[in-house]
Structures are given as C-alpha cells and as structure tokens.
Scaffold this motif. Structure first.
Motif, mmCIF file in Angstrom:
data_model
loop_
_atom_site.group_PDB
_atom_site.id
_atom_site.type_symbol
_atom_site.label_atom_id
_atom_site.label_comp_id
_atom_site.label_asym_id
_atom_site.label_seq_id
_atom_site.Cartn_x
_atom_site.Cartn_y
_atom_site.Cartn_z
ATOM 1 N N THR A 1 0.829 -1.204 0.000
ATOM 2 C CA THR A 1 0.000 0.000 0.000
ATOM 3 C C THR A 1 0.861 1.251 0.000
ATOM 4 O O THR A 1 2.040 1.232 0.355
ATOM 5 C CB THR A 1 -0.937 0.023 1.236
ATOM 6 O OG1 THR A 1 -1.913 1.053 1.085
ATOM 7 C CG2 THR A 1 -0.159 0.252 2.519
ATOM 8 N N SER B 1 -4.773 7.535 -0.997
ATOM 9 C CA SER B 1 -4.023 6.318 -0.699
ATOM 10 C C SER B 1 -4.471 5.176 -1.619
ATOM 11 O O SER B 1 -5.434 5.298 -2.376
ATOM 12 C CB SER B 1 -4.195 5.937 0.769
ATOM 13 O OG SER B 1 -3.563 6.894 1.600
ATOM 14 N N THR B 2 -3.767 4.056 -1.526
ATOM 15 C CA THR B 2 -4.047 2.894 -2.366
ATOM 16 C C THR B 2 -5.473 2.397 -2.143
ATOM 17 O O THR B 2 -5.952 2.340 -1.003
ATOM 18 C CB THR B 2 -3.055 1.763 -2.041
ATOM 19 O OG1 THR B 2 -1.736 2.219 -2.303
ATOM 20 C CG2 THR B 2 -3.336 0.530 -2.883
ATOM 21 N N ASP C 1 -0.082 -0.165 9.526
ATOM 22 C CA ASP C 1 0.090 1.046 8.714
ATOM 23 C C ASP C 1 0.469 2.237 9.588
ATOM 24 O O ASP C 1 1.316 3.058 9.212
ATOM 25 C CB ASP C 1 -1.198 1.371 7.957
ATOM 26 C CG ASP C 1 -1.490 0.387 6.834
ATOM 27 O OD1 ASP C 1 -0.604 -0.412 6.480
ATOM 28 O OD2 ASP C 1 -2.626 0.432 6.308
ATOM 29 N N ARG D 1 -6.090 3.189 4.094
ATOM 30 C CA ARG D 1 -6.313 2.364 2.892
ATOM 31 C C ARG D 1 -7.731 2.561 2.374
ATOM 32 O O ARG D 1 -8.689 2.643 3.129
ATOM 33 C CB ARG D 1 -6.089 0.881 3.211
ATOM 34 C CG ARG D 1 -4.685 0.555 3.665
ATOM 35 C CD ARG D 1 -4.446 -0.930 3.612
ATOM 36 N NE ARG D 1 -3.244 -1.314 4.351
ATOM 37 C CZ ARG D 1 -2.557 -2.425 4.128
ATOM 38 N NH1 ARG D 1 -2.953 -3.274 3.188
ATOM 39 N NH2 ARG D 1 -1.496 -2.720 4.846
#
Length: 297
Positions: free
Chosen positions: A12, A66-67, A84, A61
């Motif tokens: 990520t 973000s991814t 994370d 996330r």
C-alpha cells in the motif's frame, strides 16, 4: 509548517499530511470507517499544532489519495491498519506517538497500543468502542434500532455521480450528528464535496471498510494498556451509544472519561474547543514552560 508525503509500505501507499514543528510531541490522527484524512479538519489540525504539537493526519487504505482495492474486496484487516500506523511513524522517524483515534480509528489505536506498547505515549479515543469480548453474547448496547432502520433503508448513491455521493455523505453525517443540536448542513456538504473530489475510488472509500474481515476480540486485553488514556464520547452518539465509551474508560487502567453533552458520533466543530483543550492537556510534555506557537482558540 505544513508538508505532505506519500509513505510506501508493503502492499500500500498512504498519503500523509503533517502540521507543526519537528521536535514537538507527535499526534497521529487515525480516521474512522470509510473516512479519509478530511475527517480531521485542517483548522482542527492547525489549532492542535499551535499548541506545540506535531500533527499527522493521513488517508487510510481505500480512502482519499491512498491505495485502493476493488469495491467489495479489501485485502487487509484491522491489524494491517494498525501496522500502517506504525509504518507512518517509522517513515517520519517517530519513536513514540500520541495516538488520537476516531470511531474505527479508536479500535485501530487500541490494537497499536496492545501490539506496540513501547511506541505509544498516550491514547485518545473518540466515539470509539472496545467491542464485545464475546460477540455472540453482547453486553454493550447496539446501534439504536431507529438508526439501523434509517441506514438499511437509505438507497446507495450513483457512484459515478459526484452530487449523488455527496448527498449520501451528508445523509450519513446528519444521522451521526444525533439529536443533541441543530445539524450544520453547510459544513457537511462542503466537506462531502472535497471528500468526493479527492477520492481515488469513492465507492471503495465508502464501502470497503465494512467488508474487512473481523479480527479476534481484544476487549479482555484492555487491562494490558498502561499508557495514559483519554476517552471522549458524545452523549447523543447514535452509532456507538455512550456505554461504549464508558466501558473503555472503565476497563483501561487509569483512563479519564469526558462526555460531550451535545455531541453525536464524530467531531462537531462546536466541540473543537473543549476537545482540543482536552487533547493538549492530555499530551502535555513533561518539560515546563512551553509556550504555544500561536493562540489556541
């Protein structure tokens, strides 16, 4: 001082924004279910930074910049979200942090404190819950039936129509605000527009956190948390009733509980002043004589 960075972690990439001066105590703000960093308003962050704090907010996330995963198919769980948070600290060279978690972000913060106790200087848990030790035999009150019915009956937005998605976000904000005070639709709609505009995949942002696989209950481990803990909870929370906050304060040793008398679920701007004051007081460094960078309103 404000800066942004993309933190690359296994599987990520997370977009992070920092406020304040390096060297000040670090606050990591952890957002809730389906919420990007805009859950923490920029003014809220700058007012914390004015109290001599280094403030980090980030898109978790599937949110913001973000991814993202495909809608309905998240490839992570709450433990990954906790990892994370540690990855962001490592990227910024932070050895110890004051975690401030909102709703699901409070759950993530609890998991960080349990898995990495040496990295956490304090916890602030807002509109959060310890969950039930045995989900088959719950002891904490569920979301009120009326709220469950409203959520169930709400139509899904047209994901390709930004106005439709913004309307849906405003609907959720109104529901979460609770009956304690008049709903500020103007502020909600302005934030909803910005959330939609900056999302990599708005459908993933608003749905995938609900598909995350559950992790083993951790409520029985709350007595293991030995860092100073502040619990802030709205008296009119229509998603996680006040008893959830009271349970956290009761079961984490030495935790302090503050009830926001007109608060619902989340952070209303009309509660910023007391909340900022509580957080700054809770995270005050041991050194005496620190002066704010600017006035904290």
């Amino acid at each position: 001082m404000r800066e942004t960075a993309t933190v690359r972690l296994p599987g990520t990439e997370l977009f992070v924004e920092a406020f304040g001066e390096e060297g000040d105590p670090v606050l990591l703000l952890v957002s809730g279910t389906g919420a990007c960093m805009l859950a923490w308003d920029r003014e809220f962050c700058t007012r914390l930074a004015a109290g001599r704090r280094r403030v980090l907010r980030y898109d978790g996330r599937d949110t913001g910049r973000s991814t993202t995963c495909m809608p309905g198919s998240p490839d992570y769980d709450l433990h990954d979200l906790a990892s994370d948070a540690i990855g962001i600290l490592d990227a910024f060279g932070v050895t110890q942090v004051h975690l401030v978690g909102l709703s699901q972000g409070g759950a993530v913060s609890q998991l960080v404190a349990l898995a990495h106790p040496g990295r956490v200087a304090s916890l602030t848990l807002i509109s959060s819950s310890p969950g039930d030790a045995d989900p088959e035999h719950p002891t904490l009150p569920p979301t009120p039936l009326e709220t469950q019915v409203e959520l169930h009956n709400a139509p899904w937005p047209q994901w390709s129509d930004q106005a439709s998605v913004a309307d849906h976000i405003v609907f959720l904000d109104r529901l979460h605000a609770g009956p304690g005070r008049e709903f500020d639709e103007h502020s909600s709609r302005d934030r909803a527009r910005r959330v939609v505009e900056r999302a990599g995949n708005i459908e993933s942002s608003l749905t995938n956190h609900y598909y995350v696989e559950p992790v083993a209950p951790w409520r029985a481990r709350l007595p293991e948390i030995r860092v100073p803990t502040l619990v802030l909870h709205g008296a009119h929370d229509q998603l996680l009733p006040l008893e959830h906050g009271l349970a956290l304060a009761r079961e984490i040793p030495g935790a302090k509980m503050t009830t926001l008398p007109l608060g619902g679920h989340g952070l209303d701007p009309r509660d910023w002043a007391p909340v900022i004051g509580e957080i700054l007081g809770h995270t005050h460094p041991a050194e005496e004589g620190l002066l704010p960078h600017a006035a904290v309103r």
